[in-house]
Design a protein around this motif. Structure first.
Motif, PDB file in Angstrom:
ATOM      1  N   TYR A 104       0.850  -1.197   0.000  1.00  9.20           N
ATOM      2  CA  TYR A 104       0.000   0.000   0.000  1.00  9.20           C
ATOM      3  C   TYR A 104       0.881   1.240   0.000  1.00  9.20           C
ATOM      4  CZ  TYR A 104      -3.949   2.989   1.295  1.00  9.20           C
ATOM      5  OH  TYR A 104      -4.928   3.946   1.320  1.00  9.20           O
ATOM      6  N   GLU A 105       0.518   2.247  -0.844  1.00  7.52           N
ATOM      7  CA  GLU A 105       1.397   3.380  -1.104  1.00  7.52           C
ATOM      8  C   GLU A 105       1.815   4.130   0.169  1.00  7.52           C
ATOM      9  OE1 GLU A 105      -0.578   6.107  -3.654  1.00  7.52           O
ATOM     10  OE2 GLU A 105      -2.381   6.257  -2.416  1.00  7.52           O
ATOM     11  N   LYS A 106       0.924   4.218   1.157  1.00  5.86           N
ATOM     12  CA  LYS A 106       1.261   4.943   2.386  1.00  5.86           C
ATOM     13  C   LYS A 106       2.203   4.146   3.290  1.00  5.86           C
ATOM     14  CE  LYS A 106      -2.864   7.826   2.596  1.00  5.86           C
ATOM     15  NZ  LYS A 106      -4.044   8.252   3.417  1.00  5.86           N
ATOM     16  N   ASP A 107       2.375   2.850   2.991  1.00 10.41           N
ATOM     17  CA  ASP A 107       3.262   2.010   3.802  1.00 10.41           C
ATOM     18  C   ASP A 107       4.610   1.762   3.148  1.00 10.41           C
ATOM     19  OD1 ASP A 107       1.169   1.792   5.592  1.00 10.41           O
ATOM     20  OD2 ASP A 107       0.446  -0.102   4.760  1.00 10.41           O
ATOM     21  N   TYR A 166       2.206  -3.907   7.933  1.00 16.15           N
ATOM     22  CA  TYR A 166       1.935  -3.085   6.744  1.00 16.15           C
ATOM     23  C   TYR A 166       0.806  -3.737   5.947  1.00 16.15           C
ATOM     24  CZ  TYR A 166       4.665  -6.637   4.249  1.00 16.15           C
ATOM     25  OH  TYR A 166       5.110  -7.817   3.729  1.00 16.15           O
TER      26      TYR A 166
END
Length: 585
Positions: free
Chosen positions: A66-69, A97
């Motif tokens: 996931y992009e935020k992780d 994550y």
């Protein structure tokens, strides 16, 4: 060996079902051995590479994380960082994550720990990745619920004391002063509603008042900081705007003539909400005093008043021989005289006052010089608090100026966490100073005071049987239902016994109970001893009404001068009977 392989296969199957990846990686050579990996992950779309560093990095930037992780993931999987950790520690490291699984992102956890053949020269590790999505989401929801409970009152939905303190800390940390308005309110009559109508009605009263606050102060923060105390806080509103709103609310409370709450409010510029709250609280207490002056019946709850009336009645029954009987609050240095018959005490002595002053005045005015300092020291607050850490009572004999001998006793009724008394019962009585008579009177006094404590703490109901007219008068009723109480209030004793047996006992038990509890039998028993008892078993269909399976009726001579009465007390002994049966088995 075959058995070992069989169990190893089972263990590997369980691991395979639980984990996305199980790898043995070598930080020194930047390689890996696949123990368990999904087949479709071993292709270019998932960034697969024989080098573990490249595979971990490509997996993240190919959209599988996931992009935020991604940033946190790349920092965690840096081989130099991992190696530096395990050079100094054997502890497992973990990263939580979100990774793509079947085209949706689910929470997983990556765990890294040393392999059995790890050495500083050949850094081999085990890498596990397992799905924790369902449990983590459940934990996350629980955490959100806990955060809500920590900040909001569950009954009213208002912010709670923790939220108030957090707000105080936040404003205090700011550099610029801010306009702060606080309204402090304390509900009137909540305890009486709880005592007379039940806590459900009390909760309705609280919710109704909180709604009233929210409707009127809909733009402000509203807090319930204790059972019946509420705060309204305004930040950045002008003084006149806030005070007008507060005054309007006070007028609204007074519309019905019996305000639901006493209020105080204050406004000032600064960073300390607590200081404004203290000013508002002080004004609230002034308003509360005005309310009590107009409605003195609200100062004490109905149950508190009934309790004091019952205790005074019991004390009068049990203490005919005492010349002085008082309750003292040692922490507040105050006393209240319950009974005073002595002709040696000055007429008009105040019923309430300062305990230490009374102790000094009594010693100076009445006690002979050779016993004065002894009695003063024994009765001092300092001595009582010290001596009663280990003793429940202190008894002191002394002589008055007129030559008569007196006995004073101090009994601990309440104590602090260190065992020191906070409240005591004090009595004084004349004594014959011969040894035999003195010990006899002391035992009698101790028995009476123990009985008082027992009646207060243990028994569900207490009644007085008048032997002159053989009628029964209810003195105390804590838990017995009204239908039982009505049978025990100013009725012929034998009638009460008969009606109780018929209503609450099985037919086969009723006859035996009536015979054992007959007044002629009780009087006969008490001729030879100070107390006796009668046990009975409540019939099954009435157990929920009485709240017990087994009841004990205890009888005791009142100890009065004329001995024309008997104290009868009832007690639930179900737990005692059940415990006895368990021990017997």
């Amino acid at each position: 060996m075959a058995d070992t392989n069989y169990y190893m296969e089972d263990a590997m199957r369980i691991l395979a079902e639980t984990y996305h990846k199980i790898l043995k990686i070598n930080l020194t050579t930047d390689t890996h051995i696949n123990i368990k990996v999904y087949q479709d992950e071993q292709d270019d779309s998932h960034g697969y590479s024989p080098k573990i560093s490249e595979w971990l990095r490509n997996f993240a930037i190919s959209g599988q994380v996931y992009e935020k992780d991604v940033e946190q993931y790349l920092l965690f999987t840096n081989l130099q960082t991992i190696g530096a950790h395990f050079e100094h520690s054997d502890e497992c490291i973990r990263l939580r994550y979100r990774r793509r699984t079947n085209d949706i992102f689910r929470w997983v956890i990556m765990e890294l720990l040393k392999a059995s053949d790890y050495t500083p020269e050949n850094q081999t590790l085990m890498l596990y990745i397992r799905d924790i999505h369902d449990s983590y989401i459940h934990e996350f929801e629980e955490q959100k619920e806990l955060e809500y409970l920590s900040r909001f009152d569950t009954l009213t939905g208002l912010k709670n004391l923790y939220s108030y303190r957090s707000m105080c800390d936040m404003v205090a940390s700011e550099s610029s002063p801010r306009p702060i308005g606080v309204l402090f309110s304390d509900m009137n009559g909540l305890k009486i509603i709880n005592d007379t109508m039940g806590h459900d009605k009390g909760n309705e009263f609280i919710c109704s008042y909180s709604s009233m606050l929210c409707d009127h102060f809909n733009n402000y923060d509203t807090f319930r900081i204790s059972g019946d105390e509420f705060l309204v806080i305004s930040i950045d509103d002008g003084e006149e705007e806030f005070l007008q709103k507060a005054r309007a609310f006070k007028r609204l409370l007074e519309v019905d003539g019996l305000p639901r709450a006493s209020v105080g409010f204050a406004w000032k510029t600064g960073n300390r909400i607590e200081q404004v709250t203290v000013e508002a609280e002080t004004l609230m207490y002034s308003d509360k005093q005005t309310f009590y002056e107009a409605h003195p019946e609200y100062r004490h709850s109905v149950l508190e008043q009934n309790y004091h009336d019952e205790m005074a009645s019991l004390i009068n029954i049990l203490t005919d021989s005492y010349e002085v009987l008082l309750l003292a609050d040692l922490d507040k240095d105050s006393y209240h005289i319950i009974k005073q018959n002595s002709t040696s005490i000055k007429a008009g002595e105040p019923v309430n006052g300062i305990y230490s002053r009374r102790n000094d005045n009594f010693c100076n005015d009445y006690i002979s010089e050779d016993f004065r300092e002894l009695r003063r020291k024994v009765g001092s607050i300092t001595n009582l608090k010290e001596q009663m850490r280990t003793e429940n009572h202190i008894i002191c004999d002394y002589r008055l100026k007129n030559g008569q001998w007196r006995e004073s006793a101090f009994w601990k009724t309440d104590s602090d966490v260190e065992g020191r008394p906070t409240r005591i019962i004090y009595y004084s009585q004349g004594i014959d100073h011969s040894m035999t008579e003195r010990l006899s009177q002391r035992r009698k006094a101790e028995k009476n005071l123990e009985l008082m404590a027992g009646l207060n703490e243990v028994y569900r109901s207490v009644s007085l049987i008048n032997l002159d007219n053989e009628r029964l008068y209810l003195q105390k009723n804590n838990t017995l239902p009204d239908c039982v109480s009505e049978l025990m209030n100013d009725v012929p004793y034998e009638t009460m016994i008969s009606q109780f047996a018929q209503k609450f006992l099985d037919e086969k038990d009723a006859a035996a109970f009536i015979q054992d509890a007959a007044l002629i039998q009780i009087r006969k028993e008490l001729q030879h001893k100070k107390s006796c008892r009668v046990l009975c078993r409540i019939k099954s269909e009435m157990q929920s009404v009485v709240g017990a399976k087994y009841e004990k009726f205890s009888y005791c001579r009142s100890g009065g001068k004329n001995n024309h009465s008997i104290v009868m007390a009832t007690r639930d002994i179900t737990d005692v009977v059940e415990w006895g049966r368990t021990i017997a088995q």
